[in-house]
Design an enzyme around this catalytic site. Structure first.
Site, PDB file in Angstrom:
ATOM      1  N   ASN A   9       0.879  -1.174   0.000  1.00  0.00           N
ATOM      2  CA  ASN A   9       0.000   0.000   0.000  1.00  0.00           C
ATOM      3  C   ASN A   9       0.913   1.220   0.000  1.00  0.00           C
ATOM      4  O   ASN A   9       1.505   1.551   1.029  1.00  0.00           O
ATOM      5  CB  ASN A   9      -0.887  -0.019   1.259  1.00  0.00           C
ATOM      6  CG  ASN A   9      -1.646   1.298   1.432  1.00  0.00           C
ATOM      7  OD1 ASN A   9      -1.769   2.073   0.487  1.00  0.00           O
ATOM      8  ND2 ASN A   9      -2.146   1.552   2.636  1.00  0.00           N
ATOM      9  N   LYS A  11       0.223   4.260  -0.249  1.00  0.00           N
ATOM     10  CA  LYS A  11      -0.374   5.481   0.312  1.00  0.00           C
ATOM     11  C   LYS A  11      -0.097   6.661  -0.635  1.00  0.00           C
ATOM     12  O   LYS A  11      -0.020   6.452  -1.838  1.00  0.00           O
ATOM     13  CB  LYS A  11       0.156   5.753   1.724  1.00  0.00           C
ATOM     14  CG  LYS A  11       0.080   4.525   2.633  1.00  0.00           C
ATOM     15  CD  LYS A  11       0.235   4.883   4.060  1.00  0.00           C
ATOM     16  CE  LYS A  11       0.378   3.614   4.880  1.00  0.00           C
ATOM     17  NZ  LYS A  11       0.059   3.814   6.274  1.00  0.00           N
ATOM     18  N   HIS A  93      -9.466   1.388   4.765  1.00  0.00           N
ATOM     19  CA  HIS A  93      -8.199   1.587   5.477  1.00  0.00           C
ATOM     20  C   HIS A  93      -8.444   2.538   6.652  1.00  0.00           C
ATOM     21  O   HIS A  93      -9.240   3.474   6.543  1.00  0.00           O
ATOM     22  CB  HIS A  93      -7.151   2.161   4.522  1.00  0.00           C
ATOM     23  CG  HIS A  93      -5.773   2.142   5.107  1.00  0.00           C
ATOM     24  ND1 HIS A  93      -5.347   3.092   6.012  1.00  0.00           N
ATOM     25  CD2 HIS A  93      -4.741   1.272   4.951  1.00  0.00           C
ATOM     26  CE1 HIS A  93      -4.099   2.795   6.380  1.00  0.00           C
ATOM     27  NE2 HIS A  93      -3.714   1.699   5.747  1.00  0.00           N
ATOM     28  N   GLU A  95      -6.873   4.920   7.765  1.00  0.00           N
ATOM     29  CA  GLU A  95      -6.653   6.349   7.495  1.00  0.00           C
ATOM     30  C   GLU A  95      -7.878   6.958   6.824  1.00  0.00           C
ATOM     31  O   GLU A  95      -8.211   8.119   7.047  1.00  0.00           O
ATOM     32  CB  GLU A  95      -5.386   6.518   6.635  1.00  0.00           C
ATOM     33  CG  GLU A  95      -4.134   6.280   7.468  1.00  0.00           C
ATOM     34  CD  GLU A  95      -2.944   5.745   6.699  1.00  0.00           C
ATOM     35  OE1 GLU A  95      -2.924   5.815   5.461  1.00  0.00           O
ATOM     36  OE2 GLU A  95      -2.019   5.237   7.378  1.00  0.00           O
ATOM     37  N   GLU A 164      -5.630  -4.789  10.488  1.00  0.00           N
ATOM     38  CA  GLU A 164      -4.616  -3.763  10.671  1.00  0.00           C
ATOM     39  C   GLU A 164      -4.901  -2.990  11.955  1.00  0.00           C
ATOM     40  O   GLU A 164      -5.666  -2.012  11.938  1.00  0.00           O
ATOM     41  CB  GLU A 164      -4.623  -2.791   9.486  1.00  0.00           C
ATOM     42  CG  GLU A 164      -4.279  -3.422   8.160  1.00  0.00           C
ATOM     43  CD  GLU A 164      -3.630  -2.423   7.223  1.00  0.00           C
ATOM     44  OE1 GLU A 164      -2.584  -2.750   6.661  1.00  0.00           O
ATOM     45  OE2 GLU A 164      -4.160  -1.302   7.074  1.00  0.00           O
ATOM     46  N   GLY A 170       2.290   2.297  10.739  1.00  0.00           N
ATOM     47  CA  GLY A 170       3.252   3.384  10.582  1.00  0.00           C
ATOM     48  C   GLY A 170       3.916   3.802  11.879  1.00  0.00           C
ATOM     49  O   GLY A 170       4.567   4.844  11.942  1.00  0.00           O
ATOM     50  N   SER A 208       3.227  -2.147  10.436  1.00  0.00           N
ATOM     51  CA  SER A 208       4.677  -2.190  10.670  1.00  0.00           C
ATOM     52  C   SER A 208       5.303  -3.548  10.391  1.00  0.00           C
ATOM     53  O   SER A 208       6.195  -3.992  11.121  1.00  0.00           O
ATOM     54  CB  SER A 208       5.000  -1.720  12.101  1.00  0.00           C
ATOM     55  OG  SER A 208       4.592  -0.375  12.263  1.00  0.00           O
TER      56      SER A 208
END
Ligand code: PEP
Length: 246
Positions: A9, A11, A93, A95, A164, A170, A208
């Site tokens: 991904n 991003k 996701h 985010e 996730e 991250g 991560s």
């Protein structure tokens, strides 16, 4: 035995030059034993399609509109993505759930539209640190997945699920293999109750994942590969993670 899948991904990272170098590095490392995909920013999908067309590496988007077409400025439809050869569309996701207020139902609608056009939705679920510390992990991921299962109905078996944990994305803080496996087992049981395909469905772990922790995570019985953020931007790291998937 489920074949492992590793998806990058990217991003909102990259440039045409950097992407070409990254894809060349991945292509040059083939063959892989696992399935491999990259989900790139919309504007780079056409370039990725050209670079990857002759290979077995698939490409996809990081989001998709729940709508078929029409006056939805800024959105990209599943039909358009399919026209560019996308195999995958990440939906839900964390985010997007956090920064764009995406609800469980909106995520489910996106997954349905994606499937309707031949894209495999990679449906992300995961709890925040606060929710984990409050003992709500299981309830949160089950609620998120349940909306998608209900909306997809008999097609639910065709999605890929990605667990996730938000606190691991991250941050450099990875779920332990045992923590991840425990949640994957819960998700597998939920899929088992809803579809006859649960044993062949892929549940990826994301958060991560790095070359040095990938193998142990991927060796867990219900972890079928990974959704990789930061480490997907460096060919050597991404390739090492793909190798760790066997
Ligand atoms: C992600 O954004 O899907 C992700 C897993 O990111 P990272 O690997 O950087 O934690």
């Amino acid at each position: 035995m489920r074949k492992k899948l590793v998806v990058g991904n990217w991003k909102m990272h990259g440039s045409r030059a950097a992407n070409a170098e990254l894809l060349a590095g991945i292509l040059g490392a083939r063959p892989f034993t696992c399935d491999v995909g990259v989900c790139v920013p919309f504007v780079y999908i056409a370039d990725a399609a050209v670079s990857l067309a002759a290979s077995d590496i698939r490409w996809g988007s990081q989001d998709v509109s729940p709508h078929e077409q029409g006056a939805y400025t800024g959105e990209v439809s599943a039909k358009m993505l399919r026209e560019l050869g996308c195999r995958y569309a990440i939906v839900g996701h964390s985010e997007r759930r956090a920064f764009h207020q995406e609800s469980d139902q909106l995520v489910a609608d996106k997954a349905k539209t994606a499937l309707g056009h031949g894209l495999t939705p990679i449906v992300c679920v995961g709890e925040t640190l606060e929710q984990r510390e409050a003992g709500q992990t299981e309830a949160v991921v089950k609620r998120q997945l349940s909306a998608v299962i209900h909306t997809l109905g008999h097609c639910a078996g065709e999605m890929v699920v990605a667990y996730e944990p938000v606190w691991a994305i991250g941050t450099g803080r990875t779920a332990t293999p045992e923590q991840a496996q425990a949640v994957h087992a819960v998700l597998r049981a939920q899929l088992q109750a809803a579809t006859s395909h649960a044993e062949t469905m892929k549940i990826l772990y994301g958060g991560s994942v790095k070359p040095d922790n990938a193998a142990t995570l991927f060796s867990q019985p219900d972890i079928d590969g990974g959704l990789i953020g930061g480490a997907a931007l460096k060919a050597t790291d991404f390739v090492a993670i793909c190798r760790a998937a066997g």
